[in-house]
Structures are given as C-alpha cells and as structure tokens.
Design a protein around this motif. Structure first.
Motif, PDB file in Angstrom:
ATOM      1  N   GLU A 179      46.275 -13.541  78.919  1.00  0.00           N
ATOM      2  CA  GLU A 179      45.606 -12.631  77.988  1.00  0.00           C
ATOM      3  C   GLU A 179      44.948 -13.398  76.852  1.00  0.00           C
ATOM      4  OE1 GLU A 179      49.127  -9.625  77.855  1.00  0.00           O
ATOM      5  OE2 GLU A 179      47.329  -8.584  77.161  1.00  0.00           O
ATOM      6  N   LYS A 180      45.679 -14.420  76.325  1.00  0.00           N
ATOM      7  CA  LYS A 180      45.083 -15.233  75.256  1.00  0.00           C
ATOM      8  C   LYS A 180      43.880 -16.016  75.771  1.00  0.00           C
ATOM      9  CE  LYS A 180      49.058 -15.860  72.205  1.00  0.00           C
ATOM     10  NZ  LYS A 180      49.909 -16.845  71.514  1.00  0.00           N
ATOM     11  N   SER A 181      43.957 -16.464  77.033  1.00  0.00           N
ATOM     12  CA  SER A 181      42.834 -17.203  77.626  1.00  0.00           C
ATOM     13  C   SER A 181      41.610 -16.312  77.744  1.00  0.00           C
ATOM     14  CB  SER A 181      43.235 -17.747  78.999  1.00  0.00           C
ATOM     15  OG  SER A 181      44.309 -18.644  78.885  1.00  0.00           O
ATOM     16  N   GLU A 182      41.837 -15.055  78.135  1.00  0.00           N
ATOM     17  CA  GLU A 182      40.711 -14.118  78.228  1.00  0.00           C
ATOM     18  C   GLU A 182      40.061 -13.910  76.864  1.00  0.00           C
ATOM     19  OE1 GLU A 182      42.378 -11.453  81.991  1.00  0.00           O
ATOM     20  OE2 GLU A 182      42.568 -10.717  79.934  1.00  0.00           O
ATOM     21  N   LEU A 183      40.892 -13.777  75.823  1.00  0.00           N
ATOM     22  CA  LEU A 183      40.334 -13.645  74.478  1.00  0.00           C
ATOM     23  C   LEU A 183      39.556 -14.888  74.070  1.00  0.00           C
ATOM     24  CD1 LEU A 183      43.211 -11.899  72.491  1.00  0.00           C
ATOM     25  CD2 LEU A 183      40.977 -10.948  73.064  1.00  0.00           C
ATOM     26  N   ALA A 184      40.136 -16.051  74.421  1.00  0.00           N
ATOM     27  CA  ALA A 184      39.472 -17.307  74.072  1.00  0.00           C
ATOM     28  C   ALA A 184      38.119 -17.420  74.751  1.00  0.00           C
ATOM     29  CB  ALA A 184      40.373 -18.482  74.461  1.00  0.00           C
ATOM     30  N   VAL A 185      38.078 -17.033  76.053  1.00  0.00           N
ATOM     31  CA  VAL A 185      36.822 -17.065  76.804  1.00  0.00           C
ATOM     32  C   VAL A 185      35.802 -16.120  76.166  1.00  0.00           C
ATOM     33  CG1 VAL A 185      35.775 -16.443  79.016  1.00  0.00           C
ATOM     34  CG2 VAL A 185      37.872 -17.770  78.964  1.00  0.00           C
ATOM     35  N   LYS A 186      36.322 -14.985  75.715  1.00  0.00           N
ATOM     36  CA  LYS A 186      35.442 -13.976  75.138  1.00  0.00           C
ATOM     37  C   LYS A 186      34.911 -14.389  73.770  1.00  0.00           C
ATOM     38  CE  LYS A 186      35.367  -9.030  74.009  1.00  0.00           C
ATOM     39  NZ  LYS A 186      36.162  -7.781  73.981  1.00  0.00           N
ATOM     40  N   LYS A 187      35.778 -15.045  72.961  1.00  0.00           N
ATOM     41  CA  LYS A 187      35.420 -15.351  71.578  1.00  0.00           C
ATOM     42  C   LYS A 187      34.620 -16.636  71.430  1.00  0.00           C
ATOM     43  CE  LYS A 187      38.153 -14.471  68.159  1.00  0.00           C
ATOM     44  NZ  LYS A 187      37.460 -13.308  67.577  1.00  0.00           N
ATOM     45  N   THR A 188      34.731 -17.569  72.398  1.00  0.00           N
ATOM     46  CA  THR A 188      34.044 -18.862  72.265  1.00  0.00           C
ATOM     47  C   THR A 188      32.973 -19.014  73.333  1.00  0.00           C
ATOM     48  OG1 THR A 188      35.673 -19.950  73.667  1.00  0.00           O
ATOM     49  CG2 THR A 188      36.132 -19.902  71.314  1.00  0.00           C
ATOM     50  N   GLY A 189      32.193 -20.055  73.189  1.00  0.00           N
ATOM     51  CA  GLY A 189      31.060 -20.191  74.105  1.00  0.00           C
ATOM     52  C   GLY A 189      31.225 -21.260  75.165  1.00  0.00           C
ATOM     53  N   ASN A 190      32.304 -22.016  75.132  1.00  0.00           N
ATOM     54  CA  ASN A 190      32.485 -23.066  76.151  1.00  0.00           C
ATOM     55  C   ASN A 190      33.971 -23.393  76.281  1.00  0.00           C
ATOM     56  OD1 ASN A 190      33.171 -25.305  74.219  1.00  0.00           O
ATOM     57  ND2 ASN A 190      31.097 -24.772  73.469  1.00  0.00           N
ATOM     58  N   LEU A 191      34.289 -24.127  77.310  1.00  0.00           N
ATOM     59  CA  LEU A 191      35.681 -24.435  77.627  1.00  0.00           C
ATOM     60  C   LEU A 191      36.360 -25.254  76.533  1.00  0.00           C
ATOM     61  CD1 LEU A 191      38.013 -24.375  79.661  1.00  0.00           C
ATOM     62  CD2 LEU A 191      37.039 -26.433  80.716  1.00  0.00           C
ATOM     63  N   THR A 192      35.626 -26.213  75.996  1.00  0.00           N
ATOM     64  CA  THR A 192      36.209 -27.084  74.971  1.00  0.00           C
ATOM     65  C   THR A 192      36.645 -26.290  73.749  1.00  0.00           C
ATOM     66  OG1 THR A 192      34.818 -28.904  75.676  1.00  0.00           O
ATOM     67  CG2 THR A 192      35.796 -29.081  73.483  1.00  0.00           C
ATOM     68  N   GLU A 193      35.759 -25.421  73.262  1.00  0.00           N
ATOM     69  CA  GLU A 193      36.085 -24.651  72.072  1.00  0.00           C
ATOM     70  C   GLU A 193      37.125 -23.578  72.371  1.00  0.00           C
ATOM     71  OE1 GLU A 193      31.817 -25.272  69.785  1.00  0.00           O
ATOM     72  OE2 GLU A 193      32.342 -23.298  70.525  1.00  0.00           O
ATOM     73  N   ALA A 194      37.156 -23.111  73.637  1.00  0.00           N
ATOM     74  CA  ALA A 194      38.202 -22.163  74.014  1.00  0.00           C
ATOM     75  C   ALA A 194      39.572 -22.817  73.917  1.00  0.00           C
ATOM     76  CB  ALA A 194      37.960 -21.647  75.436  1.00  0.00           C
ATOM     77  N   ILE A 195      39.674 -24.076  74.356  1.00  0.00           N
ATOM     78  CA  ILE A 195      40.939 -24.817  74.255  1.00  0.00           C
ATOM     79  C   ILE A 195      41.318 -25.007  72.788  1.00  0.00           C
ATOM     80  CG2 ILE A 195      42.060 -27.033  74.702  1.00  0.00           C
ATOM     81  CD1 ILE A 195      40.389 -27.224  77.249  1.00  0.00           C
ATOM     82  N   ASP A 196      40.332 -25.380  71.962  1.00  0.00           N
ATOM     83  CA  ASP A 196      40.610 -25.564  70.532  1.00  0.00           C
ATOM     84  C   ASP A 196      41.075 -24.255  69.898  1.00  0.00           C
ATOM     85  OD1 ASP A 196      37.867 -27.922  69.986  1.00  0.00           O
ATOM     86  OD2 ASP A 196      39.948 -28.206  70.640  1.00  0.00           O
ATOM     87  N   TRP A 197      40.425 -23.157  70.281  1.00  0.00           N
ATOM     88  CA  TRP A 197      40.792 -21.845  69.725  1.00  0.00           C
ATOM     89  C   TRP A 197      42.221 -21.471  70.117  1.00  0.00           C
ATOM     90  CZ3 TRP A 197      42.348 -17.097  71.489  1.00  0.00           C
ATOM     91  CH2 TRP A 197      42.242 -16.025  70.611  1.00  0.00           C
ATOM     92  N   GLU A 238      27.857 -30.594  81.442  1.00  0.00           N
ATOM     93  CA  GLU A 238      28.317 -30.788  80.070  1.00  0.00           C
ATOM     94  C   GLU A 238      29.754 -30.292  79.899  1.00  0.00           C
ATOM     95  OE1 GLU A 238      24.114 -30.451  77.563  1.00  0.00           O
ATOM     96  OE2 GLU A 238      25.248 -28.633  78.042  1.00  0.00           O
ATOM     97  N   LYS A 239      30.045 -29.155  80.565  1.00  0.00           N
ATOM     98  CA  LYS A 239      31.408 -28.640  80.506  1.00  0.00           C
ATOM     99  C   LYS A 239      32.408 -29.630  81.099  1.00  0.00           C
ATOM    100  CE  LYS A 239      30.037 -23.769  80.852  1.00  0.00           C
ATOM    101  NZ  LYS A 239      30.078 -22.575  81.740  1.00  0.00           N
ATOM    102  N   LYS A 240      32.065 -30.174  82.265  1.00  0.00           N
ATOM    103  CA  LYS A 240      32.944 -31.140  82.929  1.00  0.00           C
ATOM    104  C   LYS A 240      33.148 -32.376  82.062  1.00  0.00           C
ATOM    105  CE  LYS A 240      31.839 -29.788  87.692  1.00  0.00           C
ATOM    106  NZ  LYS A 240      31.246 -30.228  88.973  1.00  0.00           N
ATOM    107  N   GLN A 241      32.063 -32.820  81.435  1.00  0.00           N
ATOM    108  CA  GLN A 241      32.167 -34.005  80.582  1.00  0.00           C
ATOM    109  C   GLN A 241      33.042 -33.738  79.368  1.00  0.00           C
ATOM    110  OE1 GLN A 241      31.009 -37.108  81.277  1.00  0.00           O
ATOM    111  NE2 GLN A 241      32.198 -37.720  79.473  1.00  0.00           N
ATOM    112  N   LYS A 242      32.879 -32.550  78.769  1.00  0.00           N
ATOM    113  CA  LYS A 242      33.715 -32.183  77.622  1.00  0.00           C
ATOM    114  C   LYS A 242      35.195 -32.134  78.010  1.00  0.00           C
ATOM    115  CE  LYS A 242      31.023 -31.010  74.011  1.00  0.00           C
ATOM    116  NZ  LYS A 242      31.280 -31.365  72.601  1.00  0.00           N
ATOM    117  N   LEU A 243      35.466 -31.534  79.172  1.00  0.00           N
ATOM    118  CA  LEU A 243      36.841 -31.424  79.637  1.00  0.00           C
ATOM    119  C   LEU A 243      37.442 -32.801  79.901  1.00  0.00           C
ATOM    120  CD1 LEU A 243      39.144 -29.566  80.466  1.00  0.00           C
ATOM    121  CD2 LEU A 243      38.179 -29.475  82.772  1.00  0.00           C
TER     122      LEU A 243
END
Length: 307
Positions: free
Chosen positions: A17-35, A110-115
C-alpha cells in the motif's frame, strides 16, 4: 509510473500500500524509494491523509497552470509539493516557487541507471559499516584482554604477598617454639641443680659435718630477647587519633601511606589530608603518600594524628 516500478518496490521489501502511494506521489523509482525511506515511520492512514492534502494542493496548482516547483537556491525542479518537501528535508533549502515547465518522466534506461546507482551506493555504505564493525570489535577485544591481564596480574601479586606473609608467620612461630623450649630446658637444669645442692646439705647435717659452701648463684637462663631491629618486622601497629576517637590498625610494613589513608577514611567516613607524628615531630602530607610505612620509619609501631 508503470506497474514494473511498483513490482520492483514490492520485490525490494516495501509495503504494497505504501509502495502504491509512493508510485502515485513521485515521478520515478528513485524518488519513490526516497519517499518510502522518509515516511517509513508513518502509518498508512497518516500517509493517505497527506495524499489527500497533496491532491488538494495539486488541484490548486493545476488551476494556476503550474506544472512544477523549482528550488530558488539550487535550481532543481520538482513535480509537486511532496518532492519539494523531501528536497527541503535533505538539503535544508526553503525557498521554492512555481514553474510552468513540465518535467519529462525518466526513460527506462534512466530508471535502470538510477536504480543501479542506488544499489551501488547502498552496497558501499554497508561495506563501510561492516568494516567499522570489525574495527570496533577488535578494539573491544583488545580492551577486554588488557583488563583481564591486569586483573590476573593483581591477583598474582596478592597471592605472592599472602605467601610471603604466611612464610614469615610460620618462621616466627617456629622461632617462638625454639625459644620456649630453651627456657623450659634452662628451668629444668636450674631446678635439678638446686635439688642436688639441697641433698648434699641435708647429708652433711646428718653426718655432723659442716655443710658444703654455697656455690655462686646459678645464673638463670635469660629468656631470649624479644627485641629485634625494625627491619626484621613484617607488620606495624599504628594508633590513629581521629576527630571521632582513637583507632588501632595493623598493616604490612610495605603498605603505602596512601593505602593507610584510604583505610582510615573508610573507618571515619571522611577524606584524610595528612598525618602528624608527635615524636619525633613530623607531618606526612600527600607528598609522602607514595612511600611505605617501612620507608617512613613507622615500624614496629607508631601514633599518628589524622588531619
């Protein structure tokens, strides 16, 4: 963001559920992890409430046709308030303004590189922590070994002192036995000689003869002298005149004056600053606390005034 990003977050161990919120609130995987890291201590209810507030703010921004936020201190652009708050918590920046520029989403590359960058950074951090743990464990082990060795050395020294004291005690007891036997033998010899002389006098009287002349007095065997030089004593008895009364204590002659002061302080309940001897008149302050009773000539006995 795509379902693939959500799946990666779940695979990394984050709550769905938190991951879904993170995906919804941020624009990329890196910032979702930070959030998710930032909000790890918040409940899902608190996060949903924040999401609702963010949605309202986003609607207001849409009405004003604002497409992003920009940090006026470093120039970084962010998609929404949540990213701006996260950036502020990390950088300490507080000056933000709205921007009509639209931020393009990251490409798959870019996503893969960030990850990958995140994984490498996390691995490096763990390696540093692991190495530090090894250093700390080694230092703690060295401290423990040093304490153990010091404790064993102290025990060995005490054991040697006790053995020396016991040997000296046995030697004194043996010498006392020898001296006692000599005194008894001398007394027996004197009594025997006295009985012999008495028998001769009685025999002379019965025969009507003059009694034999009295011999010179048989000297009594002198008891062995109990006096001995101060260097021969292993213990000394000291009388302390304290504010609360007199205290008698016995110490080994190699006891330091510091140890004596500690023992007296425990007895009277207050610190000892110095000792004074009336005859010969002398004051032993803390300058003398490192010397032994033998070195200070307080053997075999002494009387000290406690200050």
């Amino acid at each position: 963001m795509s379902t693939t990003d959500l799946d990666q977050l779940i695979d990394m161990g984050f709550d769905k559920e938190k991951s879904e919120l993170a995906v919804k609130k941020t624009g990329n995987l890196t910032e979702a992890i930070d959030w998710l890291d930032k909000n790890a201590d918040k409940s899902i209810e608190e996060l949903k409430e924040e999401e609702s507030k963010a949605a309202e703010e986003k609607s207001a921004e849409a009405a004003a046709q604002a497409q992003s936020l920009v940090c006026n201190e470093c120039g970084k652009k962010m998609r929404g308030v949540a990213e701006a708050e996260f950036h502020a918590s990390k950088s300490g920046h507080s000056d933000f303004s709205e921007s009509t520029d639209e931020i393009k989403p990251l490409t798959e590359e870019e996503k893969k590189q960030k990850l990958e960058d995140l994984r490498q950074k996390l691995a490096a951090k763990r390696a540093v922590l692991s190495e530090q743990d090894k250093i700390d464990a080694k230092r703690n082990e060295q401290i423990s070994r040093k304490k153990t060795k010091e404790s064993e050395d102290i025990k060995e020294q005490l054991k040697v002192k006790e053995q020396i004291k016991e040997a000296e005690k046995k030697r004194r007891e043996k010498q006392d036995d020898i001296d006692a036997k000599k005194r008894i033998q001398a007394r027996i010899a004197a009594d025997k000689e006295e009985r012999r002389l008495k028998a001769e006098r009685e025999k002379a009287e019965r025969a009507g003869q003059a009694p034999p002349p009295m011999p010179a007095a048989v000297p009594q065997a002198a008891a062995p002298s109990t006096s001995k030089p101060a260097s021969a004593y292993t213990e000394t008895r000291i009388r302390f005149q304290t504010p609360s009364g007199n205290v008698m204590k016995t110490f080994p002659v190699d006891t330091t004056l510091f140890e004596v002061a500690s023992a007296v302080a425990d007895e009277i309940g207050q610190d000892v600053e110095s000792f004074t001897q009336n005859f010969p008149r002398k004051t032993f302050d803390k300058e003398f606390f490192g010397e032994t009773l033998k070195d200070l000539k307080l053997v075999p006995s002494a009387s000290l005034i406690v200050r």
